[in-house]
Scaffold this motif. Structure first.
Motif, PDB file in Angstrom:
ATOM      1  N   LEU A 164       0.894  -1.064   0.119  1.00 50.68           N
ATOM      2  CA  LEU A 164      -0.184  -0.113   0.046  1.00 50.68           C
ATOM      3  C   LEU A 164       0.958   1.411   0.150  1.00 50.68           C
ATOM      4  O   LEU A 164       0.840   2.166  -0.725  1.00 50.68           O
ATOM      5  N   THR A 227      -5.991  -1.042   0.889  1.00 47.56           N
ATOM      6  CA  THR A 227      -6.553  -0.356   1.960  1.00 47.56           C
ATOM      7  C   THR A 227      -7.699  -1.301   2.591  1.00 47.56           C
ATOM      8  O   THR A 227      -7.684  -1.396   3.879  1.00 47.56           O
ATOM      9  N   SER A 280      -7.396   4.872  -1.562  1.00 48.33           N
ATOM     10  CA  SER A 280      -7.074   4.659  -0.339  1.00 48.33           C
ATOM     11  C   SER A 280      -7.485   5.987   0.458  1.00 48.33           C
ATOM     12  O   SER A 280      -7.648   5.794   1.969  1.00 48.33           O
ATOM     13  N   LEU A 284      -9.265   5.331   3.990  1.00 47.20           N
ATOM     14  CA  LEU A 284      -8.860   5.842   5.394  1.00 47.20           C
ATOM     15  C   LEU A 284      -9.729   7.054   5.897  1.00 47.20           C
ATOM     16  O   LEU A 284      -9.961   7.161   7.019  1.00 47.20           O
TER      17      LEU A 284
END
Length: 437
Positions: A164, A227, A280, A284
């Motif tokens: 990642l 993710t 991602s 997140l």
């Protein structure tokens, strides 16, 4: 053999120096320091330079990539061998070989298929196998104690984290990837959790399959897929399957709502970018608070503190679901009003709300609350569900207020999502403390 594959093999050979750490002890950093010195002073002429040189190195006239990799490995070696720090040697070895052999795996796969998904798969698989083997070697020759399930868990986490970070950062930011992966593995190594074979196997199988499905359906980009897989593995192993049920409820329904009447939303200018594939940053922004809550839960053994993290997790994801549904549904209607003054505004305006979107958001919060109350250790069930739902609705409202007041050039959508989910967590925890503790 192509030059990129030879270079990856050379870096893998340098990374293999980590396997000597149990024998070298406090001198484990020396081989990497020697490599760094050679990389700093070797001339442009010669096979060594040609083997390790990246395109940017030829412009600089120095093996910057190898220098950075070797210095980062040397720094972690010091942390792993100096008694005062006591970083687990297994975590150090795993971090180094994940990056070194992951790069090699990526290059090997790229010779067959150079697509982004296949490259990431090659990196992750090779990194996982190298990390598992490296940790097994350390455990077999040192006094470190590490069960097979936890060894596999740490190897998987290291591989996903490194993959990642390499996708989010520049491809050749190996020093930062190496150090970050090592420190995170150290953190997960120290968590006082019992890892069972069933949890690890189920976590890897479920999350990888669901991650691939999300990528194949276009609801997640490569980074979004990575993710999501990482968050899923951590949630199952550190929290439990009930926690994962809440997480996947948000991811699944949220992804479907993004694709719902996507062309209509695109024409109206309110559709999610990248054809609805979440990256991602988006993942997140919505789930960072939840994963911190999982880590906090795993790190504590006090029942009252555990309850706080339980409600923080559920409240943050109720907010994420509520906000996602309110945006995706509300964007289809022509009567949005700014939440701060209720004046009519154009669809897609930050902070604009519709009654249809608000209703969808409330239903989303209630759904997550119901799943959380039924699958997580929350008691009493009805009161707990109400607390989580209130957190979700409160967080959704905060998101709209932030959108109408501060969102723009300085504060992006992902930051607003994070603050909103944090607010939802705080609201749920506050009500839990008031009503249950």
């Amino acid at each position: 053999m192509t030059s990129t594959l030879r270079r990856a093999a050379g870096f893998a050979a340098v990374g293999s120096l980590a396997f000597a750490t149990p024998v070298l002890g406090v001198a484990a950093a020396v081989p990497f320091a020697v490599v760094a010195a050679v990389a700093a002073f070797v001339g442009e002429d010669g096979r060594f330079f040609e083997l390790f040189a990246r395109p940017g190195d030829r412009q600089d006239g120095r093996l910057t990539g190898l220098l950075g990799f070797a210095l980062a490995a040397a720094a972690l070696a010091v942390l792993a061998t100096v008694p005062e720090t006591r970083m687990p040697i297994s975590a150090f070895v795993a971090a180094v070989v994940v990056v070194a052999y992951g790069n090699l795996g990526e290059q090997l796969v790229s010779r067959w298929n150079d697509g982004a998904f296949h490259a990431v798969a090659g990196f992750t698989l090779a990194g996982f196998l190298a990390a598992a083997g490296g940790q097994a070697l350390v455990v077999s020759v040192t006094s470190e104690s590490l069960s097979v399930p936890k060894l596999a868990f740490l190897a998987a986490v290291g591989a996903f984290v490194a993959a990642l970070l390499r996708e989010v950062l520049l491809k050749h930011d190996d020093p930062l990837v190496l150090v970050s992966t090592g420190l995170l593995l150290w953190l997960f190594y120290e968590l006082p959790v019992d890892v069972s074979p069933l949890e690890v196997a189920a976590a890897l199988a479920l999350t990888i399959v669901l991650g691939y499905v999300s990528y194949a359906l276009g609801t997640a980009s490569v980074t979004g897929m990575l993710t999501g897989i990482l968050l899923g593995v951590l949630t199952i192993v550190l929290g439990g399957f009930g926690w994962f049920a809440v997480l996947i409820t948000f991811f699944g329904i949220g992804a479907l709502s993004t694709k719902f009447k996507y062309e209509s939303k695109r024409q109206r200018g309110v559709a999610e970018g990248n054809d609805g594939a979440r990256g991602s940053g988006n993942v997140l922004g919505n789930a960072a608070v939840a994963i911190v809550a999982v880590l906090g839960y795993a790190a504590t053994e006090q029942a009252s503190v555990e309850l706080v993290f339980l409600f923080a997790f559920a409240g943050s994801l109720a907010t994420a679901m509520s906000d996602t549904l309110s945006s995706e549904v509300g964007g289809l209607f022509d009567t949005p009003r700014l939440i701060t003054n209720l004046r009519r505004v154009e669809p897609g305006t930050d902070g604009a709300v519709t009654w249809q979107g608000e209703l969808a958001g409330v239903l989303g919060a209630v759904l997550v609350a119901a799943v959380a109350a039924l699958t997580m250790p929350l008691d009493p069930t009805v009161v707990s569900a109400l607390i989580v739902a209130l957190g979700g609705i409160g967080g959704m409202t905060v998101d709209s207020l932030l959108g109408a007041t501060v969102e723009g050039e300085r504060v992006g959508n992902q930051a607003v999502n994070f603050l909103a989910t944090l607010s939802g967590a705080v609201v749920s925890v506050a009500f839990a403390v008031l009503l249950l503790l």
